[in-house]
Design an enzyme around this catalytic site. Sequence first.
Site, short mmCIF file in Angstrom:
data_model
loop_
_atom_site.label_atom_id
_atom_site.label_comp_id
_atom_site.label_asym_id
_atom_site.label_seq_id
_atom_site.Cartn_x
_atom_site.Cartn_y
_atom_site.Cartn_z
N ASP A 19 -25.42 -5.44 -2.76
CA ASP A 19 -24.64 -6.32 -2.98
C ASP A 19 -25.16 -7.66 -3.74
O ASP A 19 -26.21 -8.06 -3.41
CB ASP A 19 -23.42 -6.66 -2.00
CG ASP A 19 -22.75 -5.34 -1.55
OD1 ASP A 19 -21.87 -4.92 -2.33
OD2 ASP A 19 -23.27 -4.46 -0.60
N ASP A 20 -24.19 -8.39 -4.54
CA ASP A 20 -24.82 -9.73 -4.99
C ASP A 20 -24.96 -10.91 -4.13
O ASP A 20 -25.50 -11.70 -4.50
CB ASP A 20 -23.80 -10.12 -6.21
CG ASP A 20 -23.61 -8.96 -7.27
OD1 ASP A 20 -24.66 -8.35 -7.47
OD2 ASP A 20 -22.66 -8.72 -7.92
N ASP A 47 -34.96 -25.93 1.77
CA ASP A 47 -36.38 -26.75 1.64
C ASP A 47 -36.80 -25.67 0.51
O ASP A 47 -36.86 -24.29 0.48
CB ASP A 47 -37.26 -26.77 2.93
CG ASP A 47 -37.00 -28.27 3.57
OD1 ASP A 47 -37.15 -29.32 2.75
OD2 ASP A 47 -36.50 -27.85 4.52
N CYS A 61 -32.74 -15.42 -17.13
CA CYS A 61 -32.71 -14.27 -16.38
C CYS A 61 -34.15 -13.36 -16.66
O CYS A 61 -34.57 -12.39 -16.18
CB CYS A 61 -31.60 -13.59 -16.26
SG CYS A 61 -30.27 -14.32 -15.47
N ASP A 79 -35.21 -28.48 9.95
CA ASP A 79 -33.96 -28.90 10.34
C ASP A 79 -33.15 -28.53 11.17
O ASP A 79 -32.20 -29.30 11.66
CB ASP A 79 -33.34 -29.26 8.90
CG ASP A 79 -34.27 -30.20 7.78
OD1 ASP A 79 -34.89 -31.13 8.54
OD2 ASP A 79 -34.06 -30.02 6.60
N THR A 105 -36.09 -14.18 -6.96
CA THR A 105 -37.61 -14.44 -7.23
C THR A 105 -37.74 -14.47 -8.63
O THR A 105 -37.11 -13.65 -9.44
CB THR A 105 -38.42 -13.11 -6.60
OG1 THR A 105 -38.14 -12.91 -5.43
CG2 THR A 105 -39.72 -13.14 -6.84
#
Length: 762
Positions: free
Chosen positions: A456-457, A474, A424, A497, A549
Amino acid sequence: MQAPDQPILRDIVLVGGGHSHVGVLKSFGMRPLPGVRLTLICTDVHTPYSGMLPGYVAGHYDYDAVHIDLSRLAVFAGARLYRDEVIGLDRANRKVLCRHRPPVPFDVLSINIGATPQAQGVPGAVEHAVAVKPIARFNDRWLALLARVQRHPGTTTVAVVGAGAGGVELLLAMQFRLRRLLQSVGRSPDELVFHLFTDRNVILPTHNPGVRQRFDAVLAERGVVVHRNAAVTEVTPGRLRTASGEAVDADEIIWVTRAGGAPWLQDTGLALDANGFIQVQDTLQTVTDPAIFAAGDVASMVNYSLEKAGVFAVRQGPPLTDNLRLSVQGAALKPYHPQRKWLALISTGDQFAIASRGWLGFGGAWVWRWKDGIDRRFMRKFQDLTPMDTRAPPPQAASPSTVALSSEESLQAISAIAMRCGGCGAKVGATVLSRALGQLHPVHRDDVVVGLKDPDDAAVVRVPPGMAMVHSVDFFRSFIDDPYLFGKVAANHALGDIWAMGAQAQSATAIATVPPGLESKVEDLLFQMMTGALEVLNAANCALVGGHTGEGKELALGFAINGLIADDPAQILRKNGMRAGDVLILTKPIGTGTLFAAHARLAAKGRWIDAALQSMIVSNQQGAQCLREFGATACTDLTGFGLLGHLVEMTRPSAVDAELDLGALPLLDGAQECVAAGIVSSLQGANVRLRRALRNQQAMVKHPRYPLIFDPQTAGGLLASVPPDRADACIAALRALGYPHTVAIGRILAQTDALEPITLRG
């Protein structure tokens, strides 16, 4: 895409691909400055060299001989190339404003955009005359003029407004080429009539009387009608009117005068001269803002009066480069002192030229050969580029600590250069992330309960009654240096897709990797990339609901996409529905794998790469809908496995064979040239293993398009089978929807050999 060895600490942004900036790019490619990144913003990927443009018009050179490939040069320099039009500056926030993309931040800015025609002061000139400048756009106009003259029956009258060296040289080049063109089609070259207009009593007013006399004689000998003291005051369709009231009819009107600064410069707050050019000091810094430089025709040196000639833009390249380097290092800049006299070699259309320097003037065929040699040597500097991975190491450059930073930036730089944490600890900082994402506005959907703007998570989305969920993911690293464009391609690729199965996109979760650097650099990189991606997602009504990210050596982006489709197996467009007799249709040209492999090796032309990118950002959404409407029996989108790999994925579960017509394959420009040169994607080898599915591969292995059936595609087109009685109408409909390369590439056959289901023909 070349990953920098050092975190980015300073951004130099170059606006325009003029003669000075190509010198800057070449210099930085030969001797990079660690921690400094170059970004080139321009509207074209090929920039013409003005010294050879008349020779191109006359037919002595081809297009590539007189154009510098900015795409290749940018790769060589390790620079980002943003193809867009600049429309202004936000000097307070140090950003360049573009027409089609987010603003581009800069620490140091340089402007080299040439001159812009100022025909607005003459009624009708903008609408009815062909402006020569900006010369980067002249080629399209010239080719159109060639076609019009060839189609025009009888006499064609061409008027050139402006009798400086540029106007006279261009007129003679046009006359030479057009006369030969008419001769080649069996028409009399005397059908051409040329007029030259000047508001003075002499032509070539900045050159000595001897040179002017020589050109007066050439113009008279070639039957050009010269109108002196004849300022053009009005242009109407097919007619010019001068201040004296004289009216001259003309089929084509070429405008080579009244050049000035681009209109957007007026709102920048930069000091401009009377013609709208940027006023600069001897250091080429603007008199208004020391962080902004200008060079070439767009610059007006306050201590020198320079003619708008390419020689000065070329000569300003080295001092501009030096001062850009010194500026980001916080060092004292060096003044540039232009020469008092300069040599002009002016051609007369045929392979003959006249030299002019101060009071001196002489001419001959040998002068043209001299000029030709000088011009070709100049162009070779930008055409003979050694690939970055094979050239010798550059001379030792300054260390990152020499880049001028504030105290806070220095602390950030130390953090960026330090050994990076994993786990992390490799996440992008919360402040940077919140600032970048806070500027994004994903499309609103009622079925998204918890999304991007919530703390929220995880995201929460509803599945409407009677619908089933379609999932796809992808992820890949960037293959281009434009994060905005990369974001668009990555999102378009990920959505492929969903479209191919006949579903509609609902939500997307992103995963991104960005290289470490100063917070402001990371924030902008993330913002640029996600802005491009979000434009594609929003257009698809697909809500960005979250993501992750982290830091990494290379820029990368991917998406997990959720889609919705009717909860009915019969409504799902799958790969296993092919039927014997179906026509095989492909909606986009292929070749992205080999092209971008060549791009990394400086072996692809910029226009090839630009065309490939334009194809890659075309969404398959409408194409998939059209295929469903015309009863497509099976469908997939072309990606990493290449055409053959995806076709095998369709034929085997469908229990059919297929015949593939290599000669019918739609190809991206340059793809066949690249594979012929032996340039293939790193994934090509794995895809080639599928050749065992080919029934007659030994007979077709030498076909020039054979390697391209293994070429991996990014954001490729749709491959589908359509009933034969609906195929032609389907192809026509797809072309009308914006898929102009759609074509039938083969047909589906009854199964005869499950081990070798594909037959090739040429």
